[in-house]
Write an enzyme that holds these catalytic residues in place. Structure first.
Site, PDB file in Angstrom:
ATOM      1  N   HIS A  61      -3.840  -5.396   1.435  1.00  0.00           N
ATOM      2  CA  HIS A  61      -3.314  -5.698   2.852  1.00  0.00           C
ATOM      3  C   HIS A  61      -3.973  -7.116   2.995  1.00  0.00           C
ATOM      4  O   HIS A  61      -4.837  -7.796   2.409  1.00  0.00           O
ATOM      5  CB  HIS A  61      -4.510  -4.735   3.705  1.00  0.00           C
ATOM      6  CG  HIS A  61      -3.479  -3.113   3.839  1.00  0.00           C
ATOM      7  ND1 HIS A  61      -2.448  -2.778   4.341  1.00  0.00           N
ATOM      8  CD2 HIS A  61      -4.372  -2.331   3.080  1.00  0.00           C
ATOM      9  CE1 HIS A  61      -2.190  -1.729   4.202  1.00  0.00           C
ATOM     10  NE2 HIS A  61      -3.252  -1.393   3.325  1.00  0.00           N
ATOM     11  N   CYS A 111       0.869  -1.215  -0.167  1.00  0.00           N
ATOM     12  CA  CYS A 111      -0.022   0.077   0.009  1.00  0.00           C
ATOM     13  C   CYS A 111       0.670   1.251  -0.033  1.00  0.00           C
ATOM     14  O   CYS A 111       1.425   1.445  -1.023  1.00  0.00           O
ATOM     15  CB  CYS A 111      -0.933   0.100   1.038  1.00  0.00           C
ATOM     16  SG  CYS A 111      -2.434   1.062   0.912  1.00  0.00           S
TER      17      CYS A 111
END
Length: 509
Positions: A452, A355
């Site tokens: 994630h 991310c």
């Protein structure tokens, strides 16, 4: 410890219909768990109560009116809530929902935070602006509680920080302000492992007003090590001093690893041959629960490196998520990580960005509208041929994907504002149902993506990082076993009449 008088709780285990007086919402019962300090154990006590009640067939749900955390989860209704509340939903056997945590504050600086209301981003506010907004936030909190109460007859709510924070008492929605608004009882949790547990409890009560003190129905002392008999004289004094019962003394549960709100857990020790994985702990590190499966992996030695610490030699470096990517990238440079990473790659090491960490790997990060802070652009690490622009409209989705090229199944989620573009994306890391995500360098040393939770399945960890031995730990099974362990502790050490009053609530199976 003295037994709990059901009249104190407004719950009569012999006549459970009496619990209806707590609320007019479908004969609904709410219990709130507050703590004397941050990290007193509120989250784990709520999770334990939720799992124990679910085991009794109780239709129970967690609720946290306001949370401040950088670890978050994506909900089934496309919202975002605190990670610890999502874990409590798991304890109840439920999918997380935005009603369970209607206000989430994600700090972006010492004075400001992103404000998320009922799962969706409202905007950025400094502390003064948010204080003025609290009356509006209160309505969102109470609306979410009412909606959740219509679906579940028992709610276990969690406070935030301490109810005795005098400077935050006005327009409070996180602790006693919520408890007073919905007229629910409160149990107060204190951490004896920190020391000063009796001062914590008595001092907290002294700082509450009379109506707030009256709704505290008992204490739970958490993380006790040793012989409980040595504590008895103190418990007797506490009950005599306050007139309130000690509902239980919970033991220190060694080796317990569950989703944290913010605190980064110790990495732990590994004996023998292991793959060395090094992670910089950014000032605004987010969703570091991504690393929890690595802590449990028998073939991985995880090294978390904070400010001022020298990173050790590594097989892999992982750049984790960040709530303020440009600021954390600047911190990375100030801490001397850029030459370390260049040397790491020169000697054959590998690098993964998740991310925000993935965005850092590109040529540049642009924030023209000030999504994360002051508008502007920052040079990236230049390790992947791509650039990222932060735009309004956070991407929130749960995903099923495949790791490329191995094909291992990935079950994860996305929480990000960035749009990344460039030639590097032509060599993706993930196939997300036909949509490609992430990038891998031509030599295979540098890679990253937006997913994630990518290590939650052991096969992905083994296939991507390739440690010297495979994992025997299923992370999902580990979480479930830890929740069962918490529920067992509650069943063994918490007052039986207290538990019975909630498990016999009308409307439960």
């Amino acid at each position: 410890m003295k037994k709990v008088d059901s009249g104190q709780l407004k719950v009569d285990s012999e006549n459970p219909d009496s619990s209806c007086q707590l609320s007019t919402v479908n004969c609904q019962l709410t219990l709130m768990v507050q703590g004397t300090t941050s990290d007193a154990g509120k989250s784990t006590v709520v999770a334990a109560l939720c799992r124990w009640l679910a085991r009794q067939g109780v239709a129970v749900a967690p609720f946290k009116p306001q949370n401040m955390a950088l670890n978050s989860a994506v909900t089934e209704d496309g919202g975002e809530i605190g990670r610890s509340t999502a874990l409590q939903a798991l304890a109840c056997g439920l999918a997380p929902h935005s009603d369970m945590n209607p206000v989430l504050l994600k700090p972006q600086s010492d004075r400001g935070a992103q404000v998320i209301v009922r799962g969706q981003v409202l905007g950025n506010m400094d502390a003064i602006a948010y204080h003025d907004y609290k009356n509006t936030a209160r309505e969102a909190v109470l609306a979410a509680w009412r909606d959740l109460s219509a679906r579940y007859p028992v709610i276990i709510a969690e406070g935030a920080g301490s109810p005795a924070e005098i400077n935050l008492r006005e327009n409070d929605i996180a602790n006693m302000g919520f408890a007073e608004a919905v007229d629910c009882p409160v149990i107060l949790v204190a951490d004896i492992d920190r020391g000063g547990v009796f001062a914590q409890l008595v001092g907290t009560l002294e700082l509450l007003c009379e109506s707030e003190r009256n709704r505290v129905v008992g204490f739970v002392i958490n993380r006790f090590r040793g012989d409980p008999a040595l504590l008895q004289s103190g418990l007797d004094w506490l009950e005599q001093r306050t007139g309130k019962p000690v509902l239980g003394v919970l033991p220190y549960l060694h080796g317990l690893l569950l989703d944290a709100e913010d605190a980064v857990a110790d990495a732990g020790e590994h004996a023998g041959e292991a793959l060395n994985v090094v992670v910089p702990v950014f000032p605004r590190i987010s969703n570091h629960n991504d690393l929890d499966p690595l802590r449990l992996h028998p073939g991985i030695a995880l090294h978390l490196v904070g400010p001022g610490q020298t990173p050790p030699p590594a097989d892999w470096v992982i750049l984790p998520g960040s709530k303020h990517t440009r600021a954390d990238l600047q911190w990375l440079r100030e801490q001397g990580w850029e030459p370390y990473l260049q040397r790491h790659l020169r000697y054959g090491g590998r690098l993964l960005g998740i991310c925000g960490g993935f965005q850092m790997l590109g040529r540049a990060i642009h924030d023209p509208d000030g999504i994360e802070g002051r508008p502007g652009s920052s040079d990236g690490l230049g390790l992947l041929d791509m650039e990222t622009t932060l735009v309004a409209g956070k991407q929130l989705r749960q995903v099923e994907a495949r790791l490329l090229p191995g094909g291992e199944a990935v079950s994860g989620y996305e929480i990000h504002n960035g749009v990344t573009a460039g030639p590097a994306l032509q060599r993706p890391l993930f196939d997300v149902g036909g949509r490609l995500d992430g990038a891998v360098s031509d030599d295979g040393q540098v890679m990253g993506g937006y997913l994630h939770g990518l290590f939650d399945r052991a096969g992905v960890c083994d296939g991507l990082l390739q440690p010297p031995q495979e994992s025997t730990t299923d992370y999902e099974q580990h979480r479930q076993a830890a929740l069962e362990r918490l529920a067992d502790a509650i069943e063994t050490h918490l007052d039986a009449s207290f538990l019975r009053g909630y498990s016999r609530h009308p409307g439960n199976a």
